[in-house]
Design a protein around this motif. Structure first.
Motif, PDB file in Angstrom:
ATOM      1  N   LEU A 250     -29.653  -6.846  12.699  1.00 34.76           N
ATOM      2  CA  LEU A 250     -29.259  -8.041  11.959  1.00 34.76           C
ATOM      3  C   LEU A 250     -27.746  -8.110  11.812  1.00 34.76           C
ATOM      4  O   LEU A 250     -27.123  -9.160  12.058  1.00 34.76           O
ATOM      5  N   ASP A 251     -27.133  -7.007  11.413  1.00 36.68           N
ATOM      6  CA  ASP A 251     -25.676  -6.975  11.289  1.00 36.68           C
ATOM      7  C   ASP A 251     -24.994  -7.252  12.623  1.00 36.68           C
ATOM      8  O   ASP A 251     -24.031  -8.021  12.705  1.00 36.68           O
ATOM      9  N   GLY A 252     -25.510  -6.611  13.687  1.00 39.95           N
ATOM     10  CA  GLY A 252     -24.886  -6.775  14.996  1.00 39.95           C
ATOM     11  C   GLY A 252     -25.002  -8.185  15.534  1.00 39.95           C
ATOM     12  O   GLY A 252     -24.036  -8.729  16.091  1.00 39.95           O
ATOM     13  N   CYS A 253     -26.169  -8.815  15.379  1.00 39.51           N
ATOM     14  CA  CYS A 253     -26.359 -10.171  15.904  1.00 39.51           C
ATOM     15  C   CYS A 253     -25.456 -11.174  15.199  1.00 39.51           C
ATOM     16  O   CYS A 253     -24.814 -12.011  15.850  1.00 39.51           O
ATOM     17  N   CYS A 321     -39.815  -9.674  10.662  1.00 33.73           N
ATOM     18  CA  CYS A 321     -38.352  -9.788  10.669  1.00 33.73           C
ATOM     19  C   CYS A 321     -37.802  -9.631  12.084  1.00 33.73           C
ATOM     20  O   CYS A 321     -36.833 -10.304  12.463  1.00 33.73           O
ATOM     21  N   ALA A 322     -38.407  -8.745  12.844  1.00 30.68           N
ATOM     22  CA  ALA A 322     -37.927  -8.514  14.212  1.00 30.68           C
ATOM     23  C   ALA A 322     -38.097  -9.761  15.073  1.00 30.68           C
ATOM     24  O   ALA A 322     -37.256 -10.044  15.936  1.00 30.68           O
ATOM     25  N   TYR A 323     -39.177 -10.524  14.851  1.00 30.19           N
ATOM     26  CA  TYR A 323     -39.363 -11.765  15.606  1.00 30.19           C
ATOM     27  C   TYR A 323     -38.236 -12.759  15.308  1.00 30.19           C
ATOM     28  O   TYR A 323     -37.734 -13.438  16.210  1.00 30.19           O
ATOM     29  N   CYS A 324     -37.851 -12.856  14.037  1.00 25.10           N
ATOM     30  CA  CYS A 324     -36.747 -13.756  13.677  1.00 25.10           C
ATOM     31  C   CYS A 324     -35.432 -13.277  14.284  1.00 25.10           C
ATOM     32  O   CYS A 324     -34.615 -14.092  14.729  1.00 25.10           O
ATOM     33  N   ILE A 325     -35.227 -11.967  14.302  1.00 22.13           N
ATOM     34  CA  ILE A 325     -33.994 -11.446  14.884  1.00 22.13           C
ATOM     35  C   ILE A 325     -33.976 -11.663  16.390  1.00 22.13           C
ATOM     36  O   ILE A 325     -32.920 -11.891  16.991  1.00 22.13           O
ATOM     37  N   ILE A 444     -31.994 -17.428   6.529  1.00 24.29           N
ATOM     38  CA  ILE A 444     -32.731 -17.661   5.284  1.00 24.29           C
ATOM     39  C   ILE A 444     -34.175 -17.185   5.420  1.00 24.29           C
ATOM     40  O   ILE A 444     -34.743 -16.583   4.492  1.00 24.29           O
ATOM     41  N   GLU A 445     -34.777 -17.420   6.580  1.00 25.88           N
ATOM     42  CA  GLU A 445     -36.149 -16.950   6.812  1.00 25.88           C
ATOM     43  C   GLU A 445     -36.220 -15.427   6.799  1.00 25.88           C
ATOM     44  O   GLU A 445     -37.158 -14.836   6.256  1.00 25.88           O
ATOM     45  N   ILE A 446     -35.229 -14.770   7.385  1.00 26.59           N
ATOM     46  CA  ILE A 446     -35.200 -13.301   7.400  1.00 26.59           C
ATOM     47  C   ILE A 446     -35.099 -12.758   5.989  1.00 26.59           C
ATOM     48  O   ILE A 446     -35.780 -11.779   5.630  1.00 26.59           O
ATOM     49  N   SER A 447     -34.276 -13.365   5.153  1.00 27.05           N
ATOM     50  CA  SER A 447     -34.137 -12.888   3.773  1.00 27.05           C
ATOM     51  C   SER A 447     -35.446 -13.036   3.006  1.00 27.05           C
ATOM     52  O   SER A 447     -35.805 -12.169   2.197  1.00 27.05           O
ATOM     53  N   ALA A 448     -36.191 -14.128   3.272  1.00 26.01           N
ATOM     54  CA  ALA A 448     -37.481 -14.296   2.611  1.00 26.01           C
ATOM     55  C   ALA A 448     -38.472 -13.225   3.051  1.00 26.01           C
ATOM     56  O   ALA A 448     -39.249 -12.692   2.239  1.00 26.01           O
TER      57      ALA A 448
END
Length: 500
Positions: A250-253, A321-325, A444-448
């Motif tokens: 997440l940080d890298g992307c 979360c990985a799918y969103c990333i 926002i979706e990842i944070s949820a």
């Protein structure tokens, strides 16, 4: 004109050139030289492959020394059970069936304790049940007369083997007792078929079960006492590593998306960004380890009825979360990119949200790894929720029309549909901000979804009894009583994330 004559080394060619001079050349020994060169090349390639094989084998042992220890454990178990075949007193007690102990060690001894116990108990149960049924069927067939004995034995093999094979298609049986069903079919068939020509069937069945029990006992004993590898502990650490990989990705992307220069040469940096791919492929490993962990005895902080299913729930949420990333990573290399000036308006808000979200994930990884509650996780979740609200306000004030905001707060899909509709009808300028809005909506979706992981980890903590961090009790005594508003900070924060 070319003249040929023999020399000591072969043929000598003499050619007359146009200007009257002559040129002499001696050809090389072609076939012999090419053969030696071909053999030399073959030997060098073989040496290179052998060297690469040993380098890979060495790297496997260095990366996980437990695998090397497991090899010695299997060798030790085989050496011990082979004594029943080599030593005459032991061999006379078991007869020729002593070799079944060696075969049992080969097929039962697995890398983890859970896998060894799974195969051991299944093999013992399958052998005992099949042997008992075979002896019973043989006794009943022998009492029916010589005419019906062969018919009863054949019919029993057909019916029981068919029923046991069908049971392997049932999901519960396939997940936990598949190996036992296969051993039942094998043992019952062997004993039933051999019973027709063997007089002392009970002694044969007793010897075979005894040798199988000896092999199982040695595998379990050595597997647990000498450097045990627990499937439950591996599952526990796998979930922790997946949380860390998602946080790094997440940080890298996000940092690469808002960076003016894309970093492609740094292999370690690229590996961290693409760590989410390992998480997407970890479902099979998680389910396998959880299934094997149920067979293991209590060890360390893991009790006998440890909630391994909760680890599968956390792993599933991490993959969400990985799918969103993965979609976020696709935005980085998309052909349609937002203008750099447009990115700058939201870069600080997006970077803050990604930083807070990754902080929550890393803190959850520490909590899960140490099995200790954290006193700062509530603050980290509150900061993540605050970053979400700030990003939404920035979107509302800088770019998006008012009618677009409710859709953005509902789901990513509705946001994209509304943006495309408005872009094709009355607001073509939205096409320039579409990539940026996609990135922000994914964040926002990842944070949820991270909020759901927080809830799942809290459930695991309540099920297993995570200990409180050192010094919390003293702090609570020294500090003033906590207000009612502060007590519900986690609940309010998570409710806000769910609304998002």
């Amino acid at each position: 004109m070319v003249n040929e004559k023999e020399t000591s080394g072969g043929l000598e060619l003499k050619a007359n050139v146009i200007d009257g001079s002559s040129k002499i050349s001696v050809p090389e020994s072609g076939p012999i030289r090419s053969t030696w060169l071909g053999l030399a090349g073959l030997v060098l390639r073989l040496i290179s492959k052998v060297r690469k094989f040993f380098e890979k084998a060495w790297s496997v042992g260095v990366d996980d020394p437990r695998k090397v220890i497991h090899c010695f454990k299997v060798g030790l178990a085989l050496t011990v059970v082979s004594l029943f075949y080599y030593m005459r007193p032991l061999h006379q007690g078991l007869g020729g069936n002593a070799m079944w102990a060696v075969l049992t060690v080969v097929v039962v001894f697995e890398y983890t304790v859970g896998a060894t116990l799974y195969k051991s108990l299944n093999r013992a149960a399958g052998t005992l049940l099949a042997g008992a049924l075979a002896v019973g069927v043989h006794w009943f067939a022998s009492q029916s007369g010589e005419t019906f004995e062969a018919i009863i034995l054949r019919t029993s093999v057909f019916l029981l083997a068919s029923a046991a094979t069908f049971s392997r298609f049932i999901p519960v049986v396939k997940a936990r007792f598949d190996y036992g069903a296969m051993i039942f079919i094998l043992t019952f068939s062997l004993v039933s078929v051999s019973a027709y020509r063997v007089d002392k069937l009970f002694d044969l069945a007793h010897q075979r079960f005894s040798t199988v029990a000896i092999g199982i006992f040695m595998c379990v004993l050595i597997g647990i006492l000498i450097c045990p590898v627990w499937a439950g502990q591996d599952l526990h650490l796998l979930i922790v590593r997946n949380m860390e990989k998602i946080a790094n990705s997440l940080d890298g992307c996000v940092s690469e998306y808002y960076s003016s220069t894309v970093i492609d040469d740094d292999e370690e940096y690229s590996k961290k960004i693409k760590g989410y791919k390992c998480v997407l492929n970890s479902k099979g490993s998680e389910e396998s380890l959880a299934n094997l962990a149920r067979w293991e005895p209590p060890h360390g902080r893991f009790s006998f009825r440890h909630p391994w299913n909760q680890y599968l729930k956390i792993g599933s949420l991490i993959r969400n979360c990985a799918y969103c990333i993965e979609a976020l990573n696709g935005c980085i290399y998309s052909e349609i990119q937002a203008h750099e000036l447009i990115k700058k308006h939201l870069s600080s808000h997006c970077m803050r949200l990604s930083s807070n979200s990754s902080t929550v994930l890393k803190e959850l990884a520490v909590i899960t790894k140490t099995m200790k509650k954290s006193s700062t996780i509530d603050v980290s979740v509150a900061e993540m929720n605050s970053a979400v609200q700030d990003l939404q306000n920035a979107l509302k004030m800088n770019f998006l029309p008012t009618q677009l905001i409710p859709s953005l707060l509902t789901s990513v899909e509705e946001t994209r549909d509304l943006i495309l509709t408005m872009a094709t009808t009355s607001v073509p300028v939205l096409l320039e901000v579409l990539p940026l809005v996609t990135v922000t909506s994914l964040l926002i979706e990842i944070s949820a979804r991270i909020g759901e992981i927080v809830y799942a980890v809290e459930e695991l903590a309540s099920m297993t009894g995570f200990t409180k961090p050192a010094g919390d009790e003293n702090k609570n005594r020294q500090n003033k009583p906590v207000n009612s508003d502060d007590k519900g900070v986690v609940q309010e924060t998570m409710k806000a994330l769910q609304q998002v």
